[in-house]
Design a protein around this motif. Structure first.
Motif, PDB file in Angstrom:
ATOM      1  N   GLU A  23       8.006 123.297  75.667  1.00  0.00           N
ATOM      2  CA  GLU A  23       9.099 124.276  75.520  1.00  0.00           C
ATOM      3  C   GLU A  23       9.342 124.602  74.058  1.00  0.00           C
ATOM      4  O   GLU A  23       9.570 125.765  73.698  1.00  0.00           O
ATOM      5  N   LEU A  24       9.286 123.609  73.178  1.00  0.00           N
ATOM      6  CA  LEU A  24       9.501 123.850  71.751  1.00  0.00           C
ATOM      7  C   LEU A  24       8.415 124.743  71.162  1.00  0.00           C
ATOM      8  O   LEU A  24       8.687 125.529  70.248  1.00  0.00           O
ATOM      9  N   LEU A  25       7.195 124.639  71.660  1.00  0.00           N
ATOM     10  CA  LEU A  25       6.109 125.486  71.152  1.00  0.00           C
ATOM     11  C   LEU A  25       6.364 126.966  71.428  1.00  0.00           C
ATOM     12  O   LEU A  25       5.806 127.821  70.729  1.00  0.00           O
ATOM     13  N   HIS A  26       7.182 127.281  72.393  1.00  0.00           N
ATOM     14  CA  HIS A  26       7.508 128.683  72.670  1.00  0.00           C
ATOM     15  C   HIS A  26       8.368 129.305  71.570  1.00  0.00           C
ATOM     16  O   HIS A  26       8.448 130.529  71.467  1.00  0.00           O
ATOM     17  N   ILE A  27       9.018 128.484  70.755  1.00  0.00           N
ATOM     18  CA  ILE A  27       9.878 129.016  69.685  1.00  0.00           C
ATOM     19  C   ILE A  27       8.998 129.403  68.498  1.00  0.00           C
ATOM     20  O   ILE A  27       8.303 128.561  67.930  1.00  0.00           O
ATOM     21  N   LEU A  74      19.788 142.308  70.878  1.00  0.00           N
ATOM     22  CA  LEU A  74      20.961 143.178  70.855  1.00  0.00           C
ATOM     23  C   LEU A  74      22.240 142.386  71.110  1.00  0.00           C
ATOM     24  O   LEU A  74      23.259 142.608  70.468  1.00  0.00           O
ATOM     25  N   LEU A  75      22.183 141.450  72.040  1.00  0.00           N
ATOM     26  CA  LEU A  75      23.342 140.618  72.326  1.00  0.00           C
ATOM     27  C   LEU A  75      23.721 139.788  71.097  1.00  0.00           C
ATOM     28  O   LEU A  75      24.906 139.650  70.766  1.00  0.00           O
ATOM     29  N   LEU A  76      22.729 139.233  70.415  1.00  0.00           N
ATOM     30  CA  LEU A  76      22.993 138.464  69.201  1.00  0.00           C
ATOM     31  C   LEU A  76      23.656 139.335  68.135  1.00  0.00           C
ATOM     32  O   LEU A  76      24.626 138.918  67.492  1.00  0.00           O
ATOM     33  N   VAL A  77      23.132 140.543  67.955  1.00  0.00           N
ATOM     34  CA  VAL A  77      23.695 141.469  66.971  1.00  0.00           C
ATOM     35  C   VAL A  77      25.131 141.822  67.348  1.00  0.00           C
ATOM     36  O   VAL A  77      26.039 141.794  66.521  1.00  0.00           O
ATOM     37  N   ALA A  78      25.340 142.133  68.629  1.00  0.00           N
ATOM     38  CA  ALA A  78      26.676 142.515  69.091  1.00  0.00           C
ATOM     39  C   ALA A  78      27.687 141.387  68.903  1.00  0.00           C
ATOM     40  O   ALA A  78      28.855 141.627  68.590  1.00  0.00           O
ATOM     41  N   LEU A  79      27.227 140.154  69.096  1.00  0.00           N
ATOM     42  CA  LEU A  79      28.123 139.008  68.934  1.00  0.00           C
ATOM     43  C   LEU A  79      28.195 138.507  67.502  1.00  0.00           C
ATOM     44  O   LEU A  79      29.023 137.657  67.178  1.00  0.00           O
ATOM     45  N   GLY A  80      27.299 139.025  66.652  1.00  0.00           N
ATOM     46  CA  GLY A  80      27.298 138.615  65.249  1.00  0.00           C
ATOM     47  C   GLY A  80      26.862 137.169  65.048  1.00  0.00           C
ATOM     48  O   GLY A  80      27.395 136.483  64.177  1.00  0.00           O
ATOM     49  N   ILE A  81      25.895 136.707  65.858  1.00  0.00           N
ATOM     50  CA  ILE A  81      25.432 135.332  65.711  1.00  0.00           C
ATOM     51  C   ILE A  81      23.929 135.290  65.451  1.00  0.00           C
ATOM     52  O   ILE A  81      23.210 136.233  65.758  1.00  0.00           O
ATOM     53  N   LYS A  82      23.494 134.185  64.866  1.00  0.00           N
ATOM     54  CA  LYS A  82      22.069 133.983  64.613  1.00  0.00           C
ATOM     55  C   LYS A  82      21.373 133.660  65.934  1.00  0.00           C
ATOM     56  O   LYS A  82      22.012 133.188  66.872  1.00  0.00           O
ATOM     57  N   PRO A  83      20.059 133.872  65.985  1.00  0.00           N
ATOM     58  CA  PRO A  83      19.321 133.567  67.216  1.00  0.00           C
ATOM     59  C   PRO A  83      19.497 132.113  67.645  1.00  0.00           C
ATOM     60  O   PRO A  83      19.549 131.208  66.811  1.00  0.00           O
ATOM     61  N   ILE A  84      19.614 131.926  68.938  1.00  0.00           N
ATOM     62  CA  ILE A  84      19.682 130.590  69.529  1.00  0.00           C
ATOM     63  C   ILE A  84      18.710 130.531  70.702  1.00  0.00           C
ATOM     64  O   ILE A  84      18.286 131.567  71.224  1.00  0.00           O
ATOM     65  N   TYR A  85      18.374 129.326  71.069  1.00  0.00           N
ATOM     66  CA  TYR A  85      17.510 129.084  72.212  1.00  0.00           C
ATOM     67  C   TYR A  85      18.204 128.106  73.135  1.00  0.00           C
ATOM     68  O   TYR A  85      18.949 127.239  72.688  1.00  0.00           O
TER      69      TYR A  85
END
Length: 148
Positions: free
Chosen positions: A92-96, A57-68
């Motif tokens: 940690e990368l395997l969690h993505i 929801l935060l990504l949508v509200a900010l209009g940005i693509k997913p980040i980690y």
């Protein structure tokens, strides 16, 4: 002891990029431009490192693509030798997930110590450790110093 302090960790980002490049057949889907790396100082946790996804929801509200965001706990992570640091970052990368959706894979079938060890062996076979040392460009990463 107050709240933890966070600072950018470009050494960790360069290591992640080298890991992704060396293990492209397994981790090539990771868009390193959308992974941020920070070190925490004074964090109260048993973890060596953590990965954070940003809520959809935060990504949508900010209009940005997913980040980690990958956070290394400096008091613990930088005490590790090179092999263990690399294994922690692989973990940690395997969690993505492949979908790079902002969510995180749980521990289990895909994220586990056996898989991390297998990927680390493949990284070594491909000369990836040398590449990490070159890209990070910090002698303490490859000699076991504090790296901070």
């Amino acid at each position: 002891m107050g709240l933890p302090r966070y600072e950018p960790a470009p050494d960790v980002c360069r290591a992640i990029e080298a890991i992704r490049d060396a293990l492209g057949d397994e981790l090539g889907y990771i868009d390193v431009e959308r992974v941020r790396c920070y070190r925490s100082i004074g964090a109260r946790t048993r973890a060596l490192a953590r990965i954070h996804g940003v809520e959809r929801l935060l990504l949508v509200a900010l209009g940005i693509k997913p980040i980690y965001v990958i956070e290394v706990v400096s008091e613990k992570f930088y005490r590790l030798g090179l092999e263990d640091r690399v294994k922690v970052l692989i973990h940690e990368l395997l969690h993505i997930p492949r979908s790079f959706s902002g969510g995180l894979r749980p521990h289990g079938r895909y994220v586990n110590n056996r898989r991390v060890a297998s990927l680390y062996r493949r990284l070594v076979e491909k000369g990836g450790v040398k590449i990490i040392c070159e890209r990070v460009n910090d002698a303490s990463w490859c000699t076991g110093g504090t790296g901070e």
